[in-house]
Design an enzyme around this catalytic site. Sequence first.
Site, PDB file in Angstrom:
ATOM      1  N   GLY A 170      -9.378  -3.065   7.466  1.00 35.77           N
ATOM      2  CA  GLY A 170      -8.396  -3.220   6.228  1.00 35.77           C
ATOM      3  C   GLY A 170      -7.387  -1.624   6.002  1.00 35.77           C
ATOM      4  N   GLY A 186      -6.182   1.839   4.433  1.00 37.22           N
ATOM      5  CA  GLY A 186      -7.066   2.274   3.547  1.00 37.22           C
ATOM      6  C   GLY A 186      -7.908   2.790   3.789  1.00 37.22           C
ATOM      7  N   SER A 187      -8.278   4.005   2.600  1.00 40.13           N
ATOM      8  CA  SER A 187      -9.727   4.553   2.273  1.00 40.13           C
ATOM      9  C   SER A 187     -10.583   4.342   2.453  1.00 40.13           C
ATOM     10  CB  SER A 187      -9.747   5.876   1.487  1.00 40.13           C
ATOM     11  OG  SER A 187      -8.535   6.399   0.808  1.00 40.13           O
ATOM     12  N   VAL A 188     -10.923   2.980   1.409  1.00 40.81           N
ATOM     13  CA  VAL A 188     -11.973   1.856   1.540  1.00 40.81           C
ATOM     14  C   VAL A 188     -12.371   1.544   2.531  1.00 40.81           C
ATOM     15  CG1 VAL A 188     -13.721   1.051  -0.020  1.00 40.81           C
ATOM     16  CG2 VAL A 188     -11.798   2.392  -1.348  1.00 40.81           C
ATOM     17  N   GLU A 197      -5.831  -4.957  12.707  1.00 41.95           N
ATOM     18  CA  GLU A 197      -4.367  -4.814  12.899  1.00 41.95           C
ATOM     19  C   GLU A 197      -3.958  -2.951  13.040  1.00 41.95           C
ATOM     20  OE1 GLU A 197      -2.569  -6.761   9.161  1.00 41.95           O
ATOM     21  OE2 GLU A 197      -3.186  -4.783   9.163  1.00 41.95           O
ATOM     22  N   ASN A 201       1.192  -1.688  -2.864  1.00 42.48           N
ATOM     23  CA  ASN A 201       1.588  -1.868  -1.063  1.00 42.48           C
ATOM     24  C   ASN A 201       2.488  -3.129  -1.176  1.00 42.48           C
ATOM     25  OD1 ASN A 201       0.910   0.495  -1.731  1.00 42.48           O
ATOM     26  ND2 ASN A 201      -1.001   0.343  -0.869  1.00 42.48           N
ATOM     27  N   GLY A 220      -1.775  -7.786   6.363  1.00 37.17           N
ATOM     28  CA  GLY A 220      -2.388  -8.632   6.511  1.00 37.17           C
ATOM     29  C   GLY A 220      -4.217  -9.133   5.930  1.00 37.17           C
TER      30      GLY A 220
END
Length: 506
Positions: A265, A267-269, A290, A380, A384
Amino acid sequence: MTVQNDRIQNQSLQSRVVSPEQAASWIEDGMTLGLSGFTRAGDVKAVPFALVERAKEEEFKVNVFTGASLGSDIDALFAEAGIVHKRLPFQADPTMRKSINNGDMFFVDQHLSHTAELVRAGVMGPIDFAIVEAIAVKEDGMIIPTTSVGNSSLFAMHADNIIVEINMAQTPLLEGVHDIYDTGRQGERGPIPLTTARDRIGTAGIQVDPEKIRGIVFTEQEDSPSTIVQPDDETQVMAGHLLDFLRNEIKAGRFDETLAPLQSGIGSVANAVLHGMIDSEFEHLEVYSEVLQDAVFDLIDAGKVDFASCCSITLSDEKMKKVFGSFEQYRDKLIMRPQEISNHPEIIRRLGLISVNTALEFDIYGNVNSTHVSGMKMMNGIGGSGDFARNARLAIFVTKSTAKGGNISSIVPFATHIDHTEHDVDVVVTEQGYADLRGLAPRERVPLIIENCAHPDYKEQLWAYYQEALERGGQTPHVLEKAFSWHQNLAQNGTMKLEKNTAAVR
Ligand code: COA
């Protein structure tokens, strides 16, 4: 801007080149716009700016549908200009977030695979204008997208009018990377003929009636770089836990070193966790995701990932220069699809994806909140993550065990908003460890989640809540009047830690 006729191969369309201002002047109050753009990639850049300028002179509002979040500060500018009535299906901009949470505009937080079905069925009204970024328009009117497909093909096929922004800053080598497939209407379609991440099932561009292309605008502006923070010590530890889990899956005979197609997904993590695979024994990996963030290209460079299917490419500034500066190295390892296909339940289930997404918080039973801070404020959107979590072979959620300097525990008694229910969550991972929840009853999950995932500062509190809940009984024991008391404590005292306000929580 010089008009380059090789970018508009259909002669009759060459006379339709207009200025962004002229294109923006066609948009009327109350219209619905379908804009290209997915997590800052391949968004239209000139017509939105012209619309914002127009808003300085006159009042109007439009509905803005996209693939996902936009770059170039467009969501921020739209929000500041107050021209958005309704926005969907995803955004990630702090200014727009504020407008949404103030109630100044409507936001529909939608599974990213659902928008296409709803538009196709006409549920959300007509798309008056599709405005899509392109490399070129071919002789037959086929539009070749840039760094994302998102919902662009859907919007272009279903809109009454199309405006194309040809962006000269995007590498023409992107042509041939896209695979545009239209599922057709629900109830009338057959199986989607995609059985591996590498399959090509569609066309190289978006096939439209050239007559619908009302105007073509030329631009020359790069995508906005991603805002992810590079991996740190904690995310590296988290990646280590995830890799340990995957190694145990191999020992159990459920995978070999090639694993299964990976989805990661935003994001930073999530980026950091994928990055952690670089020094691992895993090899010949495939990605069916995605967004492709930096980590996927690092893995391609390291020879770990052989192939990646996506619907957008969103990179940091440095990575963008490297990848698009030498795109011939990458283009045969990539396919870019509409988000309806990258996120399609049928494909996700068929390919048996390993899916890694990020939680804001999860509770002691494994319900995950990815979207709402303290149950109320939109961060946000679900993006997905729901498409993947519900349908993947392995739905893994990662998060740091605390946020905001330790004042927030990401593991709470009861998640204040539930995007992914306990039924859709297989494994949760923090820097403390992982909990494999598969096949476990709610009461079996609690000790694993508290002991393996919670931060030591919050373990005792979590145990105290659970012991009290057990006295009430139930399949999923709770102390309802205290279920959100940690969030109340946070609102009142700035921390979820009990010692600051013992009476309120116990
Ligand atoms: N309560 C309040 N705030 C929290 C929190 C919690 N439980 N957990 C994290 N945060 C805050 C962080 O402090 C940080 O705030 P900051 O921006 O002010 O520094 C912010 O949320 C982002 O957290 P971070 O740890 O940096 O994670 P991230 O960049 O990986 O983003 C999500 C995490 C959940 C916001 C992001 O992954 C997301 O929007 N996910 C939903 C969509 C999705 O999963 N799509 C996947 C398919 S592509």
